[in-house]
Design a protein around this motif. Structure first.
Motif, PDB file in Angstrom:
ATOM      1  N   GLN A 239       0.838  -1.189   0.000  1.00 16.35           N
ATOM      2  CA  GLN A 239       0.000   0.000   0.000  1.00 16.35           C
ATOM      3  C   GLN A 239       0.877   1.245   0.000  1.00 16.35           C
ATOM      4  O   GLN A 239       1.904   1.303   0.684  1.00 16.35           O
ATOM      5  CB  GLN A 239      -0.907   0.024   1.246  1.00 16.35           C
ATOM      6  CG  GLN A 239      -1.941  -1.076   1.314  1.00 16.35           C
ATOM      7  CD  GLN A 239      -3.137  -0.798   0.422  1.00 16.35           C
ATOM      8  OE1 GLN A 239      -3.463   0.353   0.170  1.00 16.35           O
ATOM      9  NE2 GLN A 239      -3.779  -1.860  -0.047  1.00 16.35           N
ATOM     10  N   LEU A 240       0.438   2.240  -0.757  1.00 16.54           N
ATOM     11  CA  LEU A 240       1.113   3.528  -0.793  1.00 16.54           C
ATOM     12  C   LEU A 240       0.219   4.549  -0.113  1.00 16.54           C
ATOM     13  O   LEU A 240      -0.961   4.685  -0.447  1.00 16.54           O
ATOM     14  CB  LEU A 240       1.370   3.939  -2.243  1.00 16.54           C
ATOM     15  CG  LEU A 240       2.222   5.180  -2.462  1.00 16.54           C
ATOM     16  CD1 LEU A 240       3.675   4.898  -2.089  1.00 16.54           C
ATOM     17  CD2 LEU A 240       2.133   5.619  -3.924  1.00 16.54           C
ATOM     18  N   TRP A 241       0.771   5.262   0.872  1.00 14.19           N
ATOM     19  CA  TRP A 241       0.022   6.296   1.593  1.00 14.19           C
ATOM     20  C   TRP A 241       0.736   7.630   1.445  1.00 14.19           C
ATOM     21  O   TRP A 241       1.967   7.699   1.539  1.00 14.19           O
ATOM     22  CB  TRP A 241      -0.090   5.923   3.064  1.00 14.19           C
ATOM     23  CG  TRP A 241      -0.774   6.961   3.917  1.00 14.19           C
ATOM     24  CD1 TRP A 241      -2.103   7.080   4.174  1.00 14.19           C
ATOM     25  CD2 TRP A 241      -0.137   8.036   4.634  1.00 14.19           C
ATOM     26  NE1 TRP A 241      -2.338   8.166   5.000  1.00 14.19           N
ATOM     27  CE2 TRP A 241      -1.148   8.767   5.298  1.00 14.19           C
ATOM     28  CE3 TRP A 241       1.196   8.446   4.772  1.00 14.19           C
ATOM     29  CZ2 TRP A 241      -0.869   9.882   6.086  1.00 14.19           C
ATOM     30  CZ3 TRP A 241       1.479   9.561   5.553  1.00 14.19           C
ATOM     31  CH2 TRP A 241       0.456  10.264   6.215  1.00 14.19           C
ATOM     32  N   MET A 242      -0.040   8.696   1.190  1.00 12.94           N
ATOM     33  CA  MET A 242       0.533  10.027   1.003  1.00 12.94           C
ATOM     34  C   MET A 242      -0.324  11.071   1.723  1.00 12.94           C
ATOM     35  O   MET A 242      -1.540  10.890   1.887  1.00 12.94           O
ATOM     36  CB  MET A 242       0.610  10.379  -0.490  1.00 12.94           C
ATOM     37  CG  MET A 242       1.551   9.511  -1.289  1.00 12.94           C
ATOM     38  SD  MET A 242       1.330   9.721  -3.091  1.00 12.94           S
ATOM     39  CE  MET A 242      -0.182   8.776  -3.345  1.00 12.94           C
ATOM     40  N   ARG A 243       0.321  12.171   2.121  1.00 16.51           N
ATOM     41  CA  ARG A 243      -0.397  13.295   2.707  1.00 16.51           C
ATOM     42  C   ARG A 243       0.256  14.590   2.234  1.00 16.51           C
ATOM     43  O   ARG A 243       1.488  14.698   2.190  1.00 16.51           O
ATOM     44  CB  ARG A 243      -0.369  13.233   4.233  1.00 16.51           C
ATOM     45  CG  ARG A 243      -1.110  14.404   4.907  1.00 16.51           C
ATOM     46  CD  ARG A 243      -1.285  14.188   6.390  1.00 16.51           C
ATOM     47  NE  ARG A 243       0.020  14.056   7.038  1.00 16.51           N
ATOM     48  CZ  ARG A 243       0.181  13.542   8.256  1.00 16.51           C
ATOM     49  NH1 ARG A 243      -0.858  13.065   8.922  1.00 16.51           N
ATOM     50  NH2 ARG A 243       1.384  13.474   8.785  1.00 16.51           N
ATOM     51  N   ASP A 244      -0.573  15.595   1.878  1.00 21.25           N
ATOM     52  CA  ASP A 244      -0.011  16.874   1.454  1.00 21.25           C
ATOM     53  C   ASP A 244      -0.111  17.914   2.568  1.00 21.25           C
ATOM     54  O   ASP A 244      -0.640  17.646   3.653  1.00 21.25           O
ATOM     55  CB  ASP A 244      -0.652  17.359   0.141  1.00 21.25           C
ATOM     56  CG  ASP A 244      -2.135  17.714   0.264  1.00 21.25           C
ATOM     57  OD1 ASP A 244      -2.598  18.036   1.381  1.00 21.25           O
ATOM     58  OD2 ASP A 244      -2.832  17.688  -0.769  1.00 21.25           O
ATOM     59  N   ASN A 245       0.400  19.108   2.310  1.00 20.71           N
ATOM     60  CA  ASN A 245       0.473  20.125   3.360  1.00 20.71           C
ATOM     61  C   ASN A 245      -0.876  20.739   3.699  1.00 20.71           C
ATOM     62  O   ASN A 245      -0.992  21.499   4.658  1.00 20.71           O
ATOM     63  CB  ASN A 245       1.463  21.234   2.971  1.00 20.71           C
ATOM     64  CG  ASN A 245       0.992  22.063   1.784  1.00 20.71           C
ATOM     65  OD1 ASN A 245       0.506  21.512   0.786  1.00 20.71           O
ATOM     66  ND2 ASN A 245       1.124  23.377   1.866  1.00 20.71           N
ATOM     67  N   ASN A 246      -1.916  20.417   2.933  1.00 19.06           N
ATOM     68  CA  ASN A 246      -3.272  20.849   3.259  1.00 19.06           C
ATOM     69  C   ASN A 246      -4.037  19.783   4.030  1.00 19.06           C
ATOM     70  O   ASN A 246      -5.229  19.947   4.296  1.00 19.06           O
ATOM     71  CB  ASN A 246      -4.039  21.207   1.995  1.00 19.06           C
ATOM     72  CG  ASN A 246      -3.694  22.596   1.496  1.00 19.06           C
ATOM     73  OD1 ASN A 246      -2.776  23.244   2.025  1.00 19.06           O
ATOM     74  ND2 ASN A 246      -4.407  23.076   0.491  1.00 19.06           N
ATOM     75  N   GLY A 247      -3.384  18.678   4.364  1.00 21.19           N
ATOM     76  CA  GLY A 247      -4.018  17.626   5.140  1.00 21.19           C
ATOM     77  C   GLY A 247      -4.755  16.584   4.326  1.00 21.19           C
ATOM     78  O   GLY A 247      -5.376  15.679   4.894  1.00 21.19           O
ATOM     79  N   ASN A 248      -4.693  16.677   2.991  1.00 19.68           N
ATOM     80  CA  ASN A 248      -5.331  15.659   2.156  1.00 19.68           C
ATOM     81  C   ASN A 248      -4.511  14.381   2.227  1.00 19.68           C
ATOM     82  O   ASN A 248      -3.290  14.415   2.142  1.00 19.68           O
ATOM     83  CB  ASN A 248      -5.402  16.130   0.697  1.00 19.68           C
ATOM     84  CG  ASN A 248      -6.210  17.392   0.520  1.00 19.68           C
ATOM     85  OD1 ASN A 248      -7.361  17.440   0.917  1.00 19.68           O
ATOM     86  ND2 ASN A 248      -5.604  18.415  -0.057  1.00 19.68           N
ATOM     87  N   GLU A 249      -5.196  13.258   2.390  1.00 19.70           N
ATOM     88  CA  GLU A 249      -4.526  11.953   2.438  1.00 19.70           C
ATOM     89  C   GLU A 249      -4.977  11.112   1.250  1.00 19.70           C
ATOM     90  O   GLU A 249      -6.141  11.135   0.854  1.00 19.70           O
ATOM     91  CB  GLU A 249      -4.843  11.234   3.745  1.00 19.70           C
ATOM     92  CG  GLU A 249      -4.298  11.950   4.963  1.00 19.70           C
ATOM     93  CD  GLU A 249      -4.459  11.139   6.236  1.00 19.70           C
ATOM     94  OE1 GLU A 249      -4.849   9.959   6.157  1.00 19.70           O
ATOM     95  OE2 GLU A 249      -4.206  11.707   7.331  1.00 19.70           O
ATOM     96  N   PHE A 250      -4.019  10.353   0.693  1.00 19.24           N
ATOM     97  CA  PHE A 250      -4.283   9.498  -0.460  1.00 19.24           C
ATOM     98  C   PHE A 250      -3.687   8.129  -0.176  1.00 19.24           C
ATOM     99  O   PHE A 250      -2.591   8.013   0.368  1.00 19.24           O
ATOM    100  CB  PHE A 250      -3.651  10.090  -1.725  1.00 19.24           C
ATOM    101  CG  PHE A 250      -3.829  11.565  -1.878  1.00 19.24           C
ATOM    102  CD1 PHE A 250      -5.043  12.087  -2.285  1.00 19.24           C
ATOM    103  CD2 PHE A 250      -2.796  12.443  -1.594  1.00 19.24           C
ATOM    104  CE1 PHE A 250      -5.212  13.465  -2.421  1.00 19.24           C
ATOM    105  CE2 PHE A 250      -2.935  13.807  -1.730  1.00 19.24           C
ATOM    106  CZ  PHE A 250      -4.159  14.326  -2.135  1.00 19.24           C
ATOM    107  N   GLU A 251      -4.422   7.083  -0.586  1.00 20.42           N
ATOM    108  CA  GLU A 251      -3.930   5.725  -0.380  1.00 20.42           C
ATOM    109  C   GLU A 251      -4.187   4.909  -1.629  1.00 20.42           C
ATOM    110  O   GLU A 251      -5.233   5.038  -2.274  1.00 20.42           O
ATOM    111  CB  GLU A 251      -4.585   5.074   0.826  1.00 20.42           C
ATOM    112  CG  GLU A 251      -3.911   3.798   1.264  1.00 20.42           C
ATOM    113  CD  GLU A 251      -4.265   3.395   2.683  1.00 20.42           C
ATOM    114  OE1 GLU A 251      -3.711   2.412   3.191  1.00 20.42           O
ATOM    115  OE2 GLU A 251      -5.106   4.084   3.291  1.00 20.42           O
ATOM    116  N   LYS A 252      -3.207   4.068  -1.983  1.00 22.30           N
ATOM    117  CA  LYS A 252      -3.303   3.318  -3.222  1.00 22.30           C
ATOM    118  C   LYS A 252      -2.706   1.934  -3.022  1.00 22.30           C
ATOM    119  O   LYS A 252      -1.599   1.787  -2.515  1.00 22.30           O
ATOM    120  CB  LYS A 252      -2.538   4.058  -4.332  1.00 22.30           C
ATOM    121  CG  LYS A 252      -2.325   3.286  -5.609  1.00 22.30           C
ATOM    122  CD  LYS A 252      -3.595   3.123  -6.420  1.00 22.30           C
ATOM    123  CE  LYS A 252      -3.303   2.486  -7.782  1.00 22.30           C
ATOM    124  NZ  LYS A 252      -4.530   2.308  -8.592  1.00 22.30           N
TER     125      LYS A 252
END
Length: 254
Positions: A239-252
């Motif tokens: 699993q790939l997890w990401m978060r940006d500086n606006n607090g959005n989280e993405f998972e793939k």
């Protein structure tokens, strides 16, 4: 007495080592060294490979590969920066001991600059690799193309991924692309908006690779990690997890 003399010699060697001159003679070396590795002992090390094109044809999308496989299993973290960028830090990589310490991505460059990869080993010594990138410049202050298009708003965080076998050692390469404008905040009236964290986890949710990104990482990042053969038996579990500086989280799922 012998022990005392040994400690004096060791301290003297550290001072000499800390004063090692920059092979690229960058005017920013002393400053960036203090910023990213402080007063810790270091040595310039040809085994740390910083692969770049000779010239940045597109200063907003410069391919960069860091290869620290020569120190595999002994790495605490890898810090990568560009001396003359207005935002110097590009990324910090925390590879799991069982992961091949090789990572690739694209970044923005403002002008011709030295690019460094400092690898901290468990002994507390930094091993510094480097390369020089020639560039016409302007990559960090150029607005992202996505910012002017409504496409990214509807597709923000959309991720495509592929897995490639590595013929050299039987491992695999995970390569992914995520839709994100990665704005630096240096273009007029466009605030910074970029992915800050990327974590690759296995089926047991163990973190195998962690990246802390900064604004110079290129728009719509394309990033690759290499895993050893023993870690690639069940690639469907990653699993790939990401978060940006606006607090959005993405998972793939990869």
């Amino acid at each position: 007495m012998v022990r005392f003399l040994f400690l004096i010699l060791l301290a003297a060697a550290s001072v000499v080592q800390a004063a090692e001159s920059d092979p690229l003679q960058s005017p920013m070396w002393d400053y960036t060294r203090e910023q990213f590795i402080g007063s810790a002992p270091y040595r310039f090390d040809e085994r740390i490979k910083v692969s770049l094109p000779t010239f940045a044809e597109n200063p907003t999308q410069v391919p960069l590969q860091i290869d620290a496989t020569a120190l595999a299993g002994d790495i605490e973290r890898i810090v990568v920066w560009a001396d003359l960028n207005p935002i110097q830090h590009i990324f910090t990589y925390f590879p799991h001991p069982d992961v091949i310490p090789k990572v690739s991505l694209r970044f923005k460059v403002q002008q011709g600059t030295a690019v460094r990869a400092a690898v901290l080993t468990q002994s507390g010594v930094w091993h510094v690799g480097f390369s020089y990138l020639d560039a016409a410049g302007g990559g960090c202050t150029t607005p992202s193309t996505g910012n002017a298009s409504p496409y990214w708003e509807n597709h923000l965080g959309e991720t495509q991924s592929r897995v490639f076998p590595l013929a050299s050692d039987g491992g695999v390469r995970f390569k992914f692309k995520v839709i994100h404008p990665m704005d630096t905040g240096l273009a007029d009236a466009i605030p910074e908006f970029y992915i800050q964290q990327v974590i690759l986890r296995n089926a047991r949710e163990e973190g195998l690779a962690r990246l802390e990104l900064s604004q110079p990482v290129a728009e719509n990042p394309v990033i690759s990690f290499d895993l050893r053969d023993g870690l690639s038996d069940k690639t469907s579990g990653y699993q790939l997890w990401m978060r940006d500086n606006n607090g959005n989280e993405f998972e793939k799922a990869l």
